[in-house]
Design a protein around this motif. Sequence first.
Motif, PDB file in Angstrom:
ATOM      1  N   LEU A  64     -42.998 -69.734 -27.543  1.00  0.00           N
ATOM      2  CA  LEU A  64     -43.775 -71.877 -27.121  1.00  0.00           C
ATOM      3  C   LEU A  64     -44.991 -71.979 -25.814  1.00  0.00           C
ATOM      4  O   LEU A  64     -44.865 -72.766 -25.180  1.00  0.00           O
ATOM      5  N   ALA A  65     -44.862 -70.441 -25.090  1.00  0.00           N
ATOM      6  CA  ALA A  65     -45.938 -70.567 -24.482  1.00  0.00           C
ATOM      7  C   ALA A  65     -47.160 -71.455 -23.545  1.00  0.00           C
ATOM      8  O   ALA A  65     -47.230 -71.276 -22.612  1.00  0.00           O
ATOM      9  N   PRO A  66     -47.885 -70.762 -24.410  1.00  0.00           N
ATOM     10  CA  PRO A  66     -49.049 -71.524 -24.940  1.00  0.00           C
ATOM     11  C   PRO A  66     -49.299 -72.415 -24.278  1.00  0.00           C
ATOM     12  O   PRO A  66     -50.120 -73.296 -23.253  1.00  0.00           O
ATOM     13  N   GLY A  67     -48.311 -74.049 -24.889  1.00  0.00           N
ATOM     14  CA  GLY A  67     -47.502 -74.978 -24.656  1.00  0.00           C
ATOM     15  C   GLY A  67     -47.499 -75.285 -23.676  1.00  0.00           C
ATOM     16  O   GLY A  67     -47.246 -76.822 -23.483  1.00  0.00           O
ATOM     17  N   GLY A  68     -46.477 -74.643 -22.647  1.00  0.00           N
ATOM     18  CA  GLY A  68     -46.522 -74.773 -21.179  1.00  0.00           C
ATOM     19  C   GLY A  68     -44.660 -74.707 -21.627  1.00  0.00           C
ATOM     20  O   GLY A  68     -44.597 -75.462 -20.013  1.00  0.00           O
ATOM     21  N   LEU A  69     -44.338 -74.468 -22.883  1.00  0.00           N
ATOM     22  CA  LEU A  69     -42.875 -74.966 -22.347  1.00  0.00           C
ATOM     23  C   LEU A  69     -42.574 -73.758 -22.854  1.00  0.00           C
ATOM     24  O   LEU A  69     -42.742 -72.805 -24.003  1.00  0.00           O
ATOM     25  N   GLY A  70     -41.279 -73.698 -21.816  1.00  0.00           N
ATOM     26  CA  GLY A  70     -40.475 -72.266 -22.250  1.00  0.00           C
ATOM     27  C   GLY A  70     -39.479 -72.525 -22.936  1.00  0.00           C
ATOM     28  O   GLY A  70     -38.819 -73.378 -23.698  1.00  0.00           O
ATOM     29  N   TRP A  71     -38.540 -70.950 -23.546  1.00  0.00           N
ATOM     30  CA  TRP A  71     -36.924 -70.966 -23.945  1.00  0.00           C
ATOM     31  C   TRP A  71     -35.973 -72.022 -23.292  1.00  0.00           C
ATOM     32  O   TRP A  71     -36.167 -72.466 -24.241  1.00  0.00           O
ATOM     33  N   LYS A  72     -36.024 -71.851 -21.886  1.00  0.00           N
ATOM     34  CA  LYS A  72     -35.000 -72.544 -21.562  1.00  0.00           C
ATOM     35  C   LYS A  72     -35.228 -73.841 -21.618  1.00  0.00           C
ATOM     36  O   LYS A  72     -34.830 -74.729 -21.327  1.00  0.00           O
ATOM     37  N   ALA A  74     -36.435 -75.275 -23.381  1.00  0.00           N
ATOM     38  CA  ALA A  74     -36.971 -76.310 -25.306  1.00  0.00           C
ATOM     39  C   ALA A  74     -35.114 -76.462 -25.510  1.00  0.00           C
ATOM     40  O   ALA A  74     -35.385 -77.088 -26.230  1.00  0.00           O
ATOM     41  N   VAL A  75     -34.104 -75.497 -25.103  1.00  0.00           N
ATOM     42  CA  VAL A  75     -33.068 -76.204 -25.326  1.00  0.00           C
ATOM     43  C   VAL A  75     -32.301 -77.321 -25.155  1.00  0.00           C
ATOM     44  O   VAL A  75     -31.542 -78.085 -26.450  1.00  0.00           O
ATOM     45  N   PRO A  76     -32.742 -78.109 -24.349  1.00  0.00           N
ATOM     46  CA  PRO A  76     -31.781 -79.459 -24.137  1.00  0.00           C
ATOM     47  C   PRO A  76     -32.654 -80.577 -25.071  1.00  0.00           C
ATOM     48  O   PRO A  76     -31.561 -81.174 -25.407  1.00  0.00           O
ATOM     49  N   TYR A  77     -33.520 -80.412 -25.917  1.00  0.00           N
ATOM     50  CA  TYR A  77     -34.068 -80.916 -26.674  1.00  0.00           C
ATOM     51  C   TYR A  77     -33.626 -80.468 -28.174  1.00  0.00           C
ATOM     52  O   TYR A  77     -33.257 -81.010 -29.175  1.00  0.00           O
ATOM     53  N   LEU A  78     -32.935 -78.281 -28.831  1.00  0.00           N
ATOM     54  CA  LEU A  78     -32.911 -78.154 -29.485  1.00  0.00           C
ATOM     55  C   LEU A  78     -31.537 -78.488 -29.652  1.00  0.00           C
ATOM     56  O   LEU A  78     -31.216 -78.449 -31.051  1.00  0.00           O
TER      57      LEU A  78
END
Length: 120
Positions: A64-72, A74-78
Amino acid sequence: MSTDAQEAASAAYKNKLIAQGQLYRVGIVHARAHVSYALQPQALLHGVVEHALGYATARVDTLLAPGGLGWKAAVPYLLPALTFLGRKKMLKPALGVGIAVAAAVAWLARRKKTAHNPVD
């Protein structure tokens, strides 16, 4: 140095050595207890799960890092997506599809890696 001073210094040194020996023995007892706990099945399973989750989290972060989206981030969407799948009773099929996709991606990555680096 007088004999009283020598005896006092000797007694202080002896007490220091006794205290160090007691600390060493306590350390050995602590280490043995730690090893016996660490060899229990629950502790071994807990360690394996922690290791696997740490590896999976690191892999997801690198993806996710190359897209500028981190794990933390992404969790609200997941979480809403997982809740939706759970309500529709589609969680197990979605998990199966996810595992199949992950296996296919791993196979393709390994195949691509061996195509670029053939073994002599």
